[in-house]
Scaffold this active site. Sequence first.
Site, PDB file in Angstrom:
ATOM      1  CG  ASP A  61      19.238  -7.255   7.899  1.00  0.00           C
ATOM      2  OD1 ASP A  61      18.259  -8.016   8.037  1.00  0.00           O
ATOM      3  OD2 ASP A  61      19.486  -6.309   8.674  1.00  0.00           O
ATOM      4  CE  LYS A 104      11.827  -6.046  12.983  1.00  0.00           C
ATOM      5  NZ  LYS A 104      13.159  -5.759  12.479  1.00  0.00           N
ATOM      6  CD1 TRP A 154      16.217  -1.730  10.179  1.00  0.00           C
ATOM      7  CD2 TRP A 154      17.584  -2.128  11.916  1.00  0.00           C
ATOM      8  NE1 TRP A 154      15.478  -1.670  11.332  1.00  0.00           N
ATOM      9  CE2 TRP A 154      16.277  -1.911  12.407  1.00  0.00           C
ATOM     10  CE3 TRP A 154      18.606  -2.395  12.828  1.00  0.00           C
ATOM     11  CZ2 TRP A 154      15.968  -1.954  13.768  1.00  0.00           C
ATOM     12  CZ3 TRP A 154      18.305  -2.437  14.183  1.00  0.00           C
ATOM     13  CH2 TRP A 154      16.998  -2.224  14.636  1.00  0.00           C
TER      14      TRP A 154
HETATM   15  C1  LIG Z   1      14.447  -5.190  13.093  1.00  0.00           C
HETATM   16  C2  LIG Z   1      15.618  -5.253  12.176  1.00  0.00           C
HETATM   17  C3  LIG Z   1      16.919  -5.509  12.650  1.00  0.00           C
HETATM   18  C4  LIG Z   1      17.240  -5.689  14.104  1.00  0.00           C
HETATM   19  O1  LIG Z   1      16.703  -6.881  14.552  1.00  0.00           O
HETATM   20  P1  LIG Z   1      16.919  -7.407  16.061  1.00  0.00           P
HETATM   21  O2  LIG Z   1      16.282  -8.743  15.990  1.00  0.00           O
HETATM   22  O3  LIG Z   1      16.206  -6.440  16.948  1.00  0.00           O
HETATM   23  O4  LIG Z   1      18.372  -7.464  16.326  1.00  0.00           O
HETATM   24  C5  LIG Z   1      17.944  -5.571  11.723  1.00  0.00           C
HETATM   25  N1  LIG Z   1      17.710  -5.406  10.405  1.00  0.00           N
HETATM   26  C6  LIG Z   1      16.478  -5.150   9.929  1.00  0.00           C
HETATM   27  C7  LIG Z   1      16.290  -4.967   8.457  1.00  0.00           C
HETATM   28  C8  LIG Z   1      15.391  -5.069  10.791  1.00  0.00           C
HETATM   29  O5  LIG Z   1      14.162  -4.828  10.305  1.00  0.00           O
END
Ligand SMILES: *Cc1c(COP(=O)(O)O)cnc(C)c1O
Length: 369
Positions: free
Chosen positions: A180, A204, A106
């Site tokens: 993030d 998540k 990511w």
């Molecule tokens: C799933 C995820 C993303 C992407 O998320 P979207 O909502 O699909 O844009 C980005 N960073 C991490 C750490 C993720 O687990």
Amino acid sequence: MIPSTVQHYNFSAGPAILPHSVLATAQSEMFDYNGSGCSIMTMSHRSDAFMQILYQAEQDLRQLLNIPSNYKILFMQGGASAQFNMVVMNLANGFKRIDSVVTGNWSRIAHSQMGKLSDVEVHLAAHGGDLYNYTDVPPVSEWDVSADSAFVHYCINETVHGLQYRDIPKPDGLPPIVCDMSSEILSRQINVADYGVIYAGAQKNIGPSGATIVIIREDLLERCSERVPDIWNYQSHITRQGMYNTPATYPIYISGLVFRWLLAQGGVAAIEGINRLKADKLYSAIDQSGGFYTNPVKAHARSQMNVIFYTPSAQLDQQFVLQANAQGLCMLNGYKTMGGMRASIYNAMPLQGVEALTDFMQDFQRRYG
Ligand SMILES: *Cc1c(COP(=O)(O)O)cnc(C)c1O
């Protein structure tokens, strides 16, 4: 189809498991929210009922993460992926450089996207792929970061590679930290004041896909240029109390129910203890299998949320996923480029789910080891 009498545990990485009681509440309120005669889904986002839901969700999130009053909370759309660019549009105006730490899938994607709408230099501060083939995370002492950069971006938990900064980077000597937290927010206690911006897609560890949490330190809002369209400007959303355009009402409603559920569990401190137990149990099962199950990640960087593991062969991995699924242990397949298995054990996964998995692992090993 798995017989409905079998207890199901959902190990999906995202969209992921939600507490059963949250789904039950949502079901009971589906057609008639609180005597209004309407579903949340079919109600104006400016109705009193929804405004109250949004307000309460924000208050509860503030309480859960102990968010200081100089931080704003937004429920955005576009997922974490949209934030890769929004943070640049909002925070990098007038700066020459941002620093970016690549630790896995990511943050690698973030790194590749952050420079696209801007002339800012996206400086690679550290690369966990080059350094450790994604089996460890570069410590802050290894980050090549400039105090003059607009911010430093990193991902605290890499969902695909099963890596986590268990030792949380401290802000000393760094520019504002943009983090993030998609796959670990609310799983353990953090100090929000250590960050400039925290963002996380809901699907998540919070709710359904469609809502993205953004927590931003107030003073950073002044950086945004007039030229950034309102839809991508944090301040324009804040000025209009999250109602600049139609927010993702239903995902926000479900997220709010999850916040309530989490508060009832005793909050983040309580769930953190359970999460540690769950992860320890699963990694022990891997480590005590005499090499039948393997996980490539250094112990101090193993994710407590996304646990990846392999059997001795890709063929056996496939058998494992199929047979586990038939016993109600669902969606254990690894990420498409990683193969093997991945058990995502977010907040809503009970300890019994992890125990059912470790029991199955032992049984599978007896039969194939
Ligand atoms: C799933 C995820 C993303 C992407 O998320 P979207 O909502 O699909 O844009 C980005 N960073 C991490 C750490 C993720 O687990």
